[in-house]
Motif scaffolding. Structure first.
Motif, PDB file in Angstrom:
ATOM      1  N   THR A   1       0.814  -1.209   0.000  1.00  0.00           N
ATOM      2  CA  THR A   1       0.000   0.000   0.000  1.00  0.00           C
ATOM      3  C   THR A   1       0.853   1.266   0.000  1.00  0.00           C
ATOM      4  N   LYS A   2       2.013   1.195   0.680  1.00  0.00           N
ATOM      5  CA  LYS A   2       2.871   2.370   0.741  1.00  0.00           C
ATOM      6  C   LYS A   2       3.193   2.860  -0.663  1.00  0.00           C
ATOM      7  N   VAL A   3       3.419   1.932  -1.589  1.00  0.00           N
ATOM      8  CA  VAL A   3       3.785   2.322  -2.948  1.00  0.00           C
ATOM      9  C   VAL A   3       2.551   2.665  -3.781  1.00  0.00           C
ATOM     10  N   THR A   4       1.529   1.841  -3.669  1.00  0.00           N
ATOM     11  CA  THR A   4       0.355   2.091  -4.515  1.00  0.00           C
ATOM     12  C   THR A   4      -0.315   3.412  -4.142  1.00  0.00           C
ATOM     13  N   LEU A   5      -0.218   3.779  -2.866  1.00  0.00           N
ATOM     14  CA  LEU A   5      -0.793   5.065  -2.455  1.00  0.00           C
ATOM     15  C   LEU A   5      -0.064   6.207  -3.148  1.00  0.00           C
ATOM     16  N   VAL A   6       1.255   6.122  -3.158  1.00  0.00           N
ATOM     17  CA  VAL A   6       2.044   7.146  -3.845  1.00  0.00           C
ATOM     18  C   VAL A   6       1.674   7.187  -5.322  1.00  0.00           C
ATOM     19  N   MET A   7       1.519   5.995  -5.925  1.00  0.00           N
ATOM     20  CA  MET A   7       1.204   5.935  -7.354  1.00  0.00           C
ATOM     21  C   MET A   7      -0.133   6.608  -7.659  1.00  0.00           C
ATOM     22  N   VAL A   8      -1.136   6.270  -6.838  1.00  0.00           N
ATOM     23  CA  VAL A   8      -2.461   6.787  -7.151  1.00  0.00           C
ATOM     24  C   VAL A   8      -2.507   8.304  -6.938  1.00  0.00           C
ATOM     25  N   LEU A   9      -1.803   8.805  -5.913  1.00  0.00           N
ATOM     26  CA  LEU A   9      -1.801  10.255  -5.677  1.00  0.00           C
ATOM     27  C   LEU A   9      -1.059  10.981  -6.795  1.00  0.00           C
ATOM     28  N   ALA A  12      -0.756   9.972  -9.855  1.00  0.00           N
ATOM     29  CA  ALA A  12      -1.611   9.938 -11.047  1.00  0.00           C
ATOM     30  C   ALA A  12      -2.736  10.956 -10.921  1.00  0.00           C
ATOM     31  N   TYR A  13      -3.259  11.059  -9.717  1.00  0.00           N
ATOM     32  CA  TYR A  13      -4.347  12.001  -9.472  1.00  0.00           C
ATOM     33  C   TYR A  13      -3.904  13.431  -9.767  1.00  0.00           C
ATOM     34  N   TYR A  14      -2.730  13.795  -9.232  1.00  0.00           N
ATOM     35  CA  TYR A  14      -2.286  15.185  -9.429  1.00  0.00           C
ATOM     36  C   TYR A  14      -1.781  15.419 -10.845  1.00  0.00           C
ATOM     37  N   GLY A  41       3.005  14.178   2.462  1.00  0.00           N
ATOM     38  CA  GLY A  41       4.172  14.709   1.749  1.00  0.00           C
ATOM     39  C   GLY A  41       3.885  14.875   0.272  1.00  0.00           C
ATOM     40  N   LEU A  42       3.202  13.883  -0.297  1.00  0.00           N
ATOM     41  CA  LEU A  42       2.904  13.954  -1.722  1.00  0.00           C
ATOM     42  C   LEU A  42       1.975  15.118  -2.033  1.00  0.00           C
ATOM     43  N   MET A  43       0.984  15.339  -1.164  1.00  0.00           N
ATOM     44  CA  MET A  43       0.072  16.466  -1.382  1.00  0.00           C
ATOM     45  C   MET A  43       0.830  17.776  -1.294  1.00  0.00           C
ATOM     46  N   PHE A  44       1.775  17.793  -0.377  1.00  0.00           N
ATOM     47  CA  PHE A  44       2.604  18.993  -0.233  1.00  0.00           C
ATOM     48  C   PHE A  44       3.383  19.242  -1.524  1.00  0.00           C
ATOM     49  N   LEU A  51       9.472  11.206  -6.283  1.00  0.00           N
ATOM     50  CA  LEU A  51       9.632  11.897  -5.000  1.00  0.00           C
ATOM     51  C   LEU A  51       8.881  11.159  -3.885  1.00  0.00           C
ATOM     52  N   GLY A  52       7.716  10.657  -4.238  1.00  0.00           N
ATOM     53  CA  GLY A  52       6.921   9.948  -3.233  1.00  0.00           C
ATOM     54  C   GLY A  52       7.631   8.687  -2.769  1.00  0.00           C
ATOM     55  N   ILE A  53       8.207   7.964  -3.695  1.00  0.00           N
ATOM     56  CA  ILE A  53       8.911   6.737  -3.330  1.00  0.00           C
ATOM     57  C   ILE A  53      10.138   7.056  -2.491  1.00  0.00           C
TER      58      ILE A  53
END
Lengths: 379, 648
Positions: free
Chosen positions: A122-130, A132-134, A180-183, A322-324
């Motif tokens: 989930t740690k990685v897929t969350l970064v991926m989806v965020l 992609a979203y942005y 962090g990713l949202m930031f 950056l997220g990873i």
């Protein structure tokens, strides 16, 4: 700016992809993992079994996974992001229903040949989806409340599931990585200020809840916080780990006691010396020099990720890289803080070094995505 | 998607800026970690080093006390006795070679011991104690205590070691323990930490190995504070382990001792089974060995002496030795024939001394033949032709099934090493294993317990007990665990017509009570203890044509390893069977002369629960028996042997 606006003609194809890989990053990963093998060999009392050998096998597998992921174009991963995220959510639910209980928490699905820990995934897929979203979201909408609420939900759903296992460490890491990713994506400062204020409020509430019916944390979690705040309060119980870890680490001195000569780690006083507390052994046996070397390697990995991210010209590549790297940072920062007595014991392994299959495989796959972004960046 | 390309637009700039901010924060944190590390490992290193050295808190395993083993009356078979050993800590010794040299002048140390300790020291951490000498006498310990100052790092320690007070008598039953070896560890899926304690003893053979988990127990742990020299300053807390379970065997140590003594001098085995419960009252294999030798670590010379002995003292002949059962198998052939209805107890067969099967002649052991024989005569006088004849009528498969019903050719579940299954062959077996068809001659051979047929002494005893009771008696070695009685082996009634069984029992009675019976000389005359039995003499060689031409060679004239095996199976009292006894004397000659007297003596010893009165024996034998009893008594007592290894 999206990758579609770039000409993909200039990206390497076929075997030339290998040449365009981020080789320094690959070498750094191999050296960090090698340090891990050495330490696992040492904590097993000078034996490749039971830890070092399986770890090497898994790292080999991890390298293969990284190469495969790297060779697949980054735009494929972008379009897979949402699916991957939903898949890992499904696994989290599955582990809740059928998972194996280990160390008082329900974390694994036993696949037979390995134990899958969906929270790692989930740690990685969350970064991926965020990311992609942005990438999809027009940048002027980034800070509008409704468009902020959606990623917040994307973060909170898996966090809640992980917290229920219960795995506080991973939950905190998910929150931090998502935030962090949202930031990075450019969400307005004010939101973060608000969240931090709320966080302080929540911590107060958690402490107030202690001993009441609506207690928000488990007793052992409270005890861990207590002992973090005052290790001497329970030197033989929960504070024991921190105290012993600090003694071992501190007694390593400048050069350390020498390979396989660590007295403190050798006496079996650490229950998870091959996982969460492996840095203690390293610091005891190789001293400040050894510790700072590993820290430098970690730092260099961050630098290479940052460079890759900034040289990518599409948002998805930048954000996912950056997220990873942020995730990776959180991993080792929390673990090291913990063994040095700067954070409570939360059960976060040292990335690429601690014994553990699914964490390592997931990390290697994630670095595969970073490599893919590097290879397929527009030139 | 047709969004306008922004190039280095606003969003991109913001991303770069924020990435650099976040990156900066990360590096600040890494810097903080480095600073903290420096603070702990450089600035405060001495303080932590002091804490580590002076206040070393560690967890020490408390090895569990191994469960003891008793006989059925509470006599100790395996116990734990204190033993002293000398350990050395490399870190404290300084110059290890010098200290060891000094020590060697004080107490006897072998080159081997010194070498082993040095290798072990190189491998382990400097502060861990390494055993230098084991099983040290009290005098040597005092010598070291007096010279403690001159011997830094050397300390005497007291531990428990396994001891077998019955010496040779139970070596094959209980086996022995020994220090954990690397090989042992490699065989284990997930070795417990307690096994890593240097020289921790685990069961290697026999019951000690088979019931290792039960006997070992669970290790406890204590958290202790130790000072720089490794001395324990105080104990902080401890979790108690769980001592190993005490086992009580079904074996009677006195009977076992008698049986061992009675068999001494032969390569032989004897098993006594309680017909009512399946309890194994005695299970002896001779020659035997002293298991205590193995606990200490047996010398090469001693070990070679054991392995090169042609009587094979290390082999447990009672369960792992299999022999052609010979004529003792005839009861099974008879029962198969009776059950199948191919012959009645009164039906007779004419024995001219041989039976022609195809073109081959199968001989009776009696050249001249027995004439007309019925079931009782055939068993009493052990006529072979009768069995060839009925076996050919009933067929091998039914005989093989009957054998299995009586415990032959099946593996009995006993906690001993290398329990053999023996062999009760049938047609399918030969096709599978040899890839050949079963021949009619094979049936003839099998009918008298020769050919492929193989059984262990234990199986023969079980067979006798089942014939005696008509129940599927199963052997039981462990009577109780920690005082909890284990299930009895009395068994269910066998699916065999009781009248047929009765016929066979009657015939067995006449074997040892009829003047013409093969075991008449080994009868019991005490009326309430009359014995029924069957002799067996099994060939280990084929009689060559040349030999046959030259006339039968007397068994005694052959070299030992080519002589026949002597067997005897029995049960008593006839009316109300209490014990079943099986005796096999390897290459002992005839069953009636070499095995039956032993079985009778053992049976009487079991029935009387001690030395039987001479009145139980036939008058003619009493004088000889009295001599024998006196001799055996002398052999058996006293059992005072040096309990500590003489290190001088």
């Amino acid at each position: 700016m999206s990758y579609l606006e770039h000409t993909v003609k200039s990206t390497p194809t076929g075997y030339r992809k290998f040449l365009y890989m981020n080789w320094p990053l690959t070498l750094l990963l191999i050296s960090v993992a090698s340090a891990g093998f050495l330490m696992l060999y040492s904590v097993a009392g000078g034996s490749w079994r039971p830890w070092a050998e399986p770890q090497m096998e898994r790292f080999g597998l991890g390298l293969a996974v990284m190469f495969i992921v790297a060779l697949i174009p980054i735009w494929f991963w972008r379009s897979m992001s949402l699916l991957a995220y939903l898949g890992s959510l499904g696994l989290l639910v599955l582990v809740e229903l059928f998972g194996t209980v280990g160390m008082g928490a329900q974390r694994w699905i036993d696949l037979g040949f390995m134990r899958l820990q969906p929270s790692e995934l989930t740690k990685v897929t969350l970064v991926m989806v965020l990311a992609a979203y942005y990438d999809w979201l027009p940048s002027e909408k980034t800070s509008r409340p409704l468009w902020v609420l959606l990623p917040v939900l994307l973060i909170l759903i898996p966090t809640a599931l992980v917290l229920k296992q219960p795995d506080l460490g991973t939950a905190i890491l998910l929150l931090a990585a998502g935030g962090g990713l949202m930031f990075l994506a450019g969400v307005h400062w004010a939101y973060f200020a608000a969240v931090i204020a709320a966080g302080v409020g929540l911590v107060t509430a958690v402490f107030k809840s202690r001993g009441t019916d609506w207690q928000l944390l488990k007793d052992y979690q409270f005890r861990r916080i207590d002992t973090f705040l005052d290790p001497s309060s329970d030197p033989l119980g929960a504070g024991y780990h921190i105290t012993q870890s600090k003694i071992a680490l501190g007694s390593g001195g400048w050069n350390g006691r020498g390979f396989m000569q660590g007295t403190q780690s050798r006496l079996n006083f650490l229950p998870e010396k091959h996982t969460d507390f492996i840095f203690t052994t390293l610091a005891e046996e190789f001293g400040f020099v050894g510790g700072i070397t590993l820290l430098t390697l970690y730092g260099l990995i961050l630098v290479f990720c940052l460079v890759t991210a900034l040289s990518a010209k599409d948002r998805y590549s930048s954000l996912v890289t950056l997220g990873i790297s942020l995730n990776f940072f959180l991993f080792f920062a929390v673990n090291m803080s913990m063994v040095m007595g700067l954070a409570p014991v939360v059960g976060v392994p040292l990335p690429m070094v601690s014994y553990g299959g699914s964490a390592m495989l997931v990390l290697m796959a994630a670095f595969g995505i970073v490599q893919s972004a590097h290879i397929h960046r527009p030139r | 998607m047709k969004r306008p390309a922004k190039g280095k637009g606003l969003a991109y700039k913001r991303l770069t800026r924020r990435a650099l901010i976040l990156g900066g924060m990360q590096f600040a944190f890494v810097g903080g970690l480095a600073a903290r590390m420096r603070y702990m490992q450089v600035d405060q290193a001495d303080q932590y080093r002091l804490l580590a050295e002076e206040n070393r808190i560690n967890i020490r395993l408390i090895p569990p006390t191994r469960g003891r083993i008793y006989d059925r009356n509470g006599q100790v078979i395996a116990q734990n006795t204190p033993s002293y050993r000398i350990v050395i800590v490399r870190e404290d010794a300084g110059d290890v070679d010098k200290v060891i040299a000094k020590l060697a002048r004080l107490i006897p140390l072998t080159e081997e011991e010194i070498e082993r300790a040095k290798t072990e020291m190189r491998r382990s951490a400097p502060f861990l104690p390494v055993t230098l000498a084991d099983q040290v006498t009290w005098e040597d310990i005092s010598k070291i205590a007096i010279n403690a100052r001159a011997l830094p790092g050397v300390t005497p320690e007291v531990g428990l070691t396994r001891q077998y007070p019955q010496y040779e008598d139970f070596a094959h039953v209980v086996g022995y323990v020994g220090p954990v070896s690397d090989y042992d560890l490699s065989q284990m899926e997930d070795p417990e930490p307690v096994l890593m304690i240097p020289r921790f003893q685990i069961g290697k053979v026999g019951l000690e190995a088979k019931k290792e988990k039960l006997l070992r127990g669970k290790a406890g742990a204590k958290r202790v504070e130790v000072n720089a020299t490794g001395r324990v300053m105080r104990e902080l807390d401890r979790t108690e382990g769980q001592p190993g379970a005490d086992l009580q065997l079904s074996v009677d140590a006195n009977l076992q001792e008698y049986t061992q003594a009675r068999l001494a001098g032969e390569s032989a085995a004897a098993v006594v089974i309680d017909c009512e419960t399946g309890d194994i009252r005695a299970i002896s294999s001779t020659p035997s060995f002293d298991p205590n030798l193995f606990v200490r670590g047996i010398s090469v010379a001693d070990y070679q002496a054991l392995t090169q002995d042609k009587y094979r003292p290390l082999a447990n002949k009672t369960v792992q030795g299999t022999y052609p059962p010979g004529s003792t198998f005839k009861m099974i052939t008879a029962l198969a024939a009776l059950e199948a209805g191919v012959v009645g107890p009164g039906n007779t067969v004419y024995c001219p001394g041989y039976l022609k099967v195809g073109s081959r002649r199968f001989h009776c052991w009696k050249r001249g033949g027995h004439g007309m024989v019925d079931l009782e005569t055939s068993l009493k006088r052990s006529c072979d032709v009768y069995y060839y004849d009925v076996a050919l009528r009933v067929g091998i498969d039914k005989i093989s099934d009957m054998a299995r019903k009586f415990g032959l050719g099946v593996k009995h579940d006993l906690p001993m090493s290398a329990v053999a299954a023996g062999l009760a062959p049938n047609q399918e077996w030969k096709r599978r294993v040899h890839g050949q068809e079963w021949l009619i001659g094979d049936t003839a051979n099998a009918s008298i317990g020769q050919g492929f047929m193989l059984a262990s002494p234990l199986q023969l005893a079980v067979m006798s007990a089942r014939i005696a009771t008509g129940r599927s008696v199963t052997p039981r070695l462990i009577r109780s665990i920690n005082g909890v009685e284990q299930p009895s082996g009395a068994g269910e009634p066998l699916d065999v017509n009781p009248r047929n069984l009765e016929q066979v029992r009657k015939a067995m009675f006449s074997v040892s009570n009829d003047r013409r019976g093969t075991a008449y000389r080994s009868r019991i005359i005490a009326d309430e203890y009359r014995m029924a039995g069957k002799t067996g003499t099994s060939q280990v060689r084929n009689i060559t044509k040349a030999e046959r031409a030259a006339g039968v060679i007397r068994n005694e004239d052959l070299p030992w390893e080519r002589r026949d095996h002597a067997l005897f199976v029995s049960f008593a009292p006839y009316d109300n069977p209490k014990f079943a006894v099986a005796v096999v004397v390897e290459h002992g000659g005839g069953g009636s002369t070499a095995a039956a007297p032993v079985a009778r003596d053992v049976m009487l010893q079991a029935l009387y629960g001690g030395t039987p009165p001479l009145e139980a024996y036939p008058v003619a034998d009493r004088e000889r028996i009295r001599e024998q009893q006196k001799r055996l008594e002398g052999d058996r007592r006293p059992k005072a042997r040096p309990s500590e290894k003489d290190r001088a």
